[in-house]
Design a protein around this motif. Structure first.
Motif, mmCIF file in Angstrom:
data_model
loop_
_atom_site.group_PDB
_atom_site.id
_atom_site.type_symbol
_atom_site.label_atom_id
_atom_site.label_comp_id
_atom_site.label_asym_id
_atom_site.label_seq_id
_atom_site.Cartn_x
_atom_site.Cartn_y
_atom_site.Cartn_z
ATOM 1 N N SER A 23 7.350 -2.974 -20.159
ATOM 2 C CA SER A 23 7.687 -3.904 -19.067
ATOM 3 C C SER A 23 6.478 -4.670 -18.544
ATOM 4 N N LEU A 24 5.330 -4.523 -19.211
ATOM 5 C CA LEU A 24 4.117 -5.192 -18.724
ATOM 6 C C LEU A 24 4.169 -6.690 -18.985
ATOM 7 N N LYS A 25 3.592 -7.460 -18.061
ATOM 8 C CA LYS A 25 3.458 -8.895 -18.265
ATOM 9 C C LYS A 25 2.286 -9.184 -19.199
ATOM 10 N N ARG A 26 2.208 -10.414 -19.639
ATOM 11 C CA ARG A 26 1.224 -10.801 -20.654
ATOM 12 C C ARG A 26 -0.201 -10.462 -20.247
ATOM 13 N N GLU A 27 -0.554 -10.720 -18.972
ATOM 14 C CA GLU A 27 -1.924 -10.476 -18.528
ATOM 15 C C GLU A 27 -2.282 -8.991 -18.606
ATOM 16 N N LYS A 28 -1.344 -8.135 -18.170
ATOM 17 C CA LYS A 28 -1.612 -6.695 -18.191
ATOM 18 C C LYS A 28 -1.641 -6.157 -19.629
ATOM 19 N N LEU A 29 -0.814 -6.688 -20.509
ATOM 20 C CA LEU A 29 -0.854 -6.277 -21.910
ATOM 21 C C LEU A 29 -2.222 -6.568 -22.520
ATOM 22 N N ALA A 30 -2.753 -7.753 -22.168
ATOM 23 C CA ALA A 30 -4.066 -8.129 -22.702
ATOM 24 C C ALA A 30 -5.141 -7.171 -22.212
ATOM 25 N N LEU A 31 -5.082 -6.783 -20.951
ATOM 26 C CA LEU A 31 -6.066 -5.837 -20.414
ATOM 27 C C LEU A 31 -5.934 -4.468 -21.075
ATOM 28 N N LEU A 32 -4.695 -4.018 -21.283
ATOM 29 C CA LEU A 32 -4.497 -2.715 -21.918
ATOM 30 C C LEU A 32 -4.969 -2.721 -23.368
ATOM 31 N N ALA A 33 -4.727 -3.825 -24.043
ATOM 32 C CA ALA A 33 -5.158 -3.933 -25.446
ATOM 33 C C ALA A 33 -6.674 -3.937 -25.569
ATOM 34 N N ALA A 34 -7.390 -4.310 -24.499
ATOM 35 C CA ALA A 34 -8.851 -4.369 -24.540
ATOM 36 C C ALA A 34 -9.503 -3.019 -24.237
ATOM 37 N N VAL A 35 -8.721 -2.037 -23.827
ATOM 38 C CA VAL A 35 -9.283 -0.705 -23.517
ATOM 39 C C VAL A 35 -9.758 -0.053 -24.823
ATOM 40 N N PRO A 36 -10.971 0.522 -24.845
ATOM 41 C CA PRO A 36 -11.486 1.149 -26.063
ATOM 42 C C PRO A 36 -10.618 2.319 -26.497
ATOM 43 N N VAL A 37 -10.547 2.560 -27.822
ATOM 44 C CA VAL A 37 -9.734 3.639 -28.345
ATOM 45 C C VAL A 37 -10.211 4.993 -27.846
ATOM 46 N N GLU A 38 -11.505 5.110 -27.517
ATOM 47 C CA GLU A 38 -12.050 6.362 -27.009
ATOM 48 C C GLU A 38 -11.355 6.793 -25.709
ATOM 49 N N ARG A 39 -10.970 5.813 -24.896
ATOM 50 C CA ARG A 39 -10.308 6.175 -23.641
ATOM 51 C C ARG A 39 -8.893 6.697 -23.908
ATOM 52 N N PHE A 40 -8.218 6.124 -24.920
ATOM 53 C CA PHE A 40 -6.907 6.629 -25.317
ATOM 54 C C PHE A 40 -7.046 8.084 -25.772
ATOM 55 N N GLU A 41 -8.050 8.323 -26.621
ATOM 56 C CA GLU A 41 -8.270 9.663 -27.158
ATOM 57 C C GLU A 41 -8.521 10.666 -26.046
ATOM 58 N N GLN A 42 -9.378 10.307 -25.073
ATOM 59 C CA GLN A 42 -9.711 11.235 -24.002
ATOM 60 C C GLN A 42 -8.495 11.531 -23.121
ATOM 61 N N LEU A 43 -7.683 10.488 -22.858
ATOM 62 C CA LEU A 43 -6.477 10.676 -22.039
ATOM 63 C C LEU A 43 -5.525 11.648 -22.718
ATOM 64 N N PHE A 44 -5.332 11.502 -24.029
ATOM 65 C CA PHE A 44 -4.413 12.384 -24.743
ATOM 66 C C PHE A 44 -4.911 13.828 -24.713
ATOM 67 N N LYS A 45 -6.206 14.025 -24.853
ATOM 68 C CA LYS A 45 -6.761 15.387 -24.859
ATOM 69 C C LYS A 45 -6.690 16.031 -23.476
ATOM 70 N N ASP A 46 -6.761 15.205 -22.424
ATOM 71 C CA ASP A 46 -6.746 15.736 -21.056
ATOM 72 C C ASP A 46 -5.334 15.943 -20.512
ATOM 73 N N SER A 47 -4.310 15.479 -21.235
ATOM 74 C CA SER A 47 -2.936 15.529 -20.727
ATOM 75 C C SER A 47 -2.131 16.578 -21.470
ATOM 76 N N SER A 48 -0.963 16.919 -20.908
ATOM 77 C CA SER A 48 -0.083 17.889 -21.537
ATOM 78 C C SER A 48 1.350 17.661 -21.076
ATOM 79 N N GLY A 49 2.270 18.349 -21.770
ATOM 80 C CA GLY A 49 3.666 18.327 -21.376
ATOM 81 C C GLY A 49 4.309 16.947 -21.440
ATOM 82 N N GLU A 50 5.260 16.725 -20.519
ATOM 83 C CA GLU A 50 6.004 15.462 -20.479
ATOM 84 C C GLU A 50 5.092 14.275 -20.243
ATOM 85 N N GLU A 51 4.049 14.463 -19.465
ATOM 86 C CA GLU A 51 3.093 13.398 -19.188
ATOM 87 C C GLU A 51 2.440 12.920 -20.479
#
Length: 567
Positions: free
Chosen positions: A480-508
């Motif tokens: 549901s993100l608008k174009r501007e927010k999609l662009a910002l999310l796409a610019a986030v480094p893959v390392e931050r995705f990796e760290q978020l996944f390792k720090d999270s659990s369950g349904e989250e």
């Protein structure tokens, strides 16, 4: 002397004369036949100048028999002179009030289901009618009569004139008589009617009768009705009533310009709906703009409803052009709906009125802003003070319609003539009062800005206005993100995705992964959405390579652990 004045003069002569005669006053519905008759009767009566002392007014609307008409003439009898003019009349009347009460009582008793009393009074009706003599009888609505024939009505009136020394007046719209009535009217006209008058007041005369107030709103209604040449008093009164319904809730909250537009539209819509006899244009034609009507007239535009060679359409065009009728807007549509349905949506109309008012305000500001440049463009005078002051005040007073290029041009002129202080003051004013849209939006005409200080303000405002990203929430709601927010999310480094996944659990954890992966499966998505899905997959691959257990866990998401293979 106008034709209406001539009619009024003849009515006065008729009322002052005691001689038996029959007058016929015809005219379209709503032109004021009954009103004119009653007004002149009241005036002559107040001066005690009527030729005869008694009067009966009878409407034939729904009258079905001659006996019913006779009863109505008696029941509506009134004395024009105080308590009659003779001893007998004074005895019979006992004053108008008592006489009227007696007539009503007689009528009520005759209807009672008491055999002897009711029957006796019913038989007494001919005796009561015998009292009708030496008086004026006004017969209205002949065209709206019930089953009684015109021939019978004429016969009774002729009898009253010849045998009872009565005067009679017919008030009718002769054009609305049915075929049988029209034939009988023509056949017996010369035998019964002594004088025929046609009441056809001008719009000005009709308005003088219909609208008597002199307030601003009354003047506006009168002005616009006269422009459409409306002469039907009943239509004018109904139009006025519709507009008065808007007065307290809507008009009182609008500027004079908007009030004028509303009255302009309401008179047109009211005339169209209420004055069928004038054959006004239909609503569908009013909705066409002036240019479209023009092209229809040249045969460049056709439709089944309004052919270009339709003579009615040509007449409508003359009326609409003379009235200044242009393209309808949302306010007009709301007003038309009110007139057509009689349902007053006050909030809707007021909202549309405010929108139009804002538009008018902007146009006026644009005109004022253009005028502020006149001292600069219109002469070769040595008037630097005037030029500078006019530009500065013009921009400040009309800043709502000023663009960044307008401001840049003004600053450039002021600096070139050495008015640096005025230029700096104007930039400070724009910086303090300019909205975010003013400073950050792209110019629709791609006009650039040269002044360095203005450019710095633009850069700073755009930096502040940059959207911020809630990374975790954006990942969960990526679809549901608008174009501007999609662009910002796409610019986030893959390392931050990796760290978020390792720090999270369950349904989250599952919400962070599933949402972008599902979006990546949709066809026709943007490049940013594709990059986000790719970074999620890459993060999962990195985590999978950390251990065999994580490899098994990552495989549940359908992601190939070999980055060279398609997922």
């Amino acid at each position: 002397m106008t034709s209406t004045e001539a009619v009024k003069r003849e009515i006065e002569r008729f009322l002052r004369s005691p001689a038996p005669e029959v007058l016929c006053i015809t005219g379209s519905w709503g032109v004021g036949k009954t009103y004119t008759w009653q007004t002149i009767l009241d005036r002559v009566r107040s001066k005690h100048e009527t030729g005869l002392s008694r009067h009966s007014y009878v409407s034939l609307f729904g009258i079905a028999s001659l006996e019913a008409m006779k009863t109505a003439i008696f029941e509506n009898l009134e004395f024009l002179l105080p308590e009659g003019s003779t001893s007998l009349e004074r005895f019979l009347s006992g004053g108008n009030a008592a006489f009227k009460g007696g007539k009503k009582l007689a009528g009520a008793l005759s209807a009672l289901p008491v055999p002897y009393l009711g029957g006796a009074l019913s038989k007494a009706q001919p005796l009561l009618f015998s009292a009708i003599r030496n008086q004026i009888v006004c017969v209205d609505d002949l065209e709206r009569r019930g089953s009684i024939s015109v021939k019978d009505v004429f016969g009774l009136i002729s009898y009253l004139r010849e045998q009872r020394a009565c005067k009679a007046v017919f008030l009718l719209n002769r054009a609305q008589l049915d075929d049988a009535g029209q034939k009988q009217f023509d056949d017996y006209f010369e035998k019964v009617i002594d004088t025929q008058l046609v009441l056809a007041p001008t719009s000005e005369e009709a308005l003088g009768i219909a609208i008597t107030d002199s307030d601003d709103l009354s003047s506006l209604i009168r002005e616009h009705c006269e422009r459409l040449n409306i002469s039907n008093i009943r239509v004018i009164k109904k139009i006025e009533r519709l507009i008065r319904m808007l007065d307290e809730q809507i008009l009182s909250q609008c500027s004079p310009d908007i009030v004028r537009q509303i009255v302009h539209s309401m008179v047109m819509f009211g005339w169209r709906k209420l004055d069928a006899g004038a054959a006004p244009p239909p609503s569908s034609y009013l909705m066409r703009g002036q240019f479209e009507r023009y092209t229809m007239g040249r045969g460049e535009f056709q439709d089944e409803e309004h052919a270009s060679d339709d003579p009615e359409r040509e007449r409508w065009d003359v009326v609409l052009d003379g009235y200044g009728w242009g393209m309808m807007d949302d306010l007009d549509n709301a007003l038309l709906n009110f007139v057509e349905t009689s349902l007053l949506e006050a909030d809707e109309i007021l909202s549309r009125a405010k929108e139009v008012e804002n538009g008018l305000g902007q146009r006026k500001q644009m005109e004022a802003f253009e005028q502020c440049w006149r001292p600069f463009h219109d002469s070769f005078k040595d008037n630097e003070d005037e030029v500078s002051a006019s530009i500065v005040h013009g921009i400040k007073d009309n800043f709502a319609v000023v663009s960044r290029p307008n401001l840049d041009a003004a600053i450039s002129i002021l600096e070139e003539i050495g008015r640096d202080s005025d230029a700096a003051n104007l930039i400070d004013y724009a910086s303090a009062n300019g909205s975010s849209e003013f400073w950050t939006s792209d110019d629709p005409f791609h006009r650039g800005v040269k002044n360095e200080r203005i450019l710095k303000v633009i850069q700073e405002r755009r930096r502040v206005a940059q959207p911020t990203l809630d990374f975790e929430n954006a990942l969960r709601t990526v679809e549901s993100l608008k174009r501007e927010k999609l662009a910002l999310l796409a610019a986030v480094p893959v390392e931050r995705f990796e760290q978020l996944f390792k720090d999270s659990s369950g349904e989250e954890l599952r919400s962070y992964i599933y949402a972008p992966l599902e979006l990546g499966k949709v066809g026709g998505i943007s490049d940013d959405a594709k990059r986000i899905a790719a970074k999620v997959k890459e993060a999962l691959r990195r985590i999978a390579n950390m251990s065999k257990l994580n490899a098994i866990r990552a495989s549940k998401y359908g992601v190939s652990l070999d980055s060279d293979e398609p997922d």
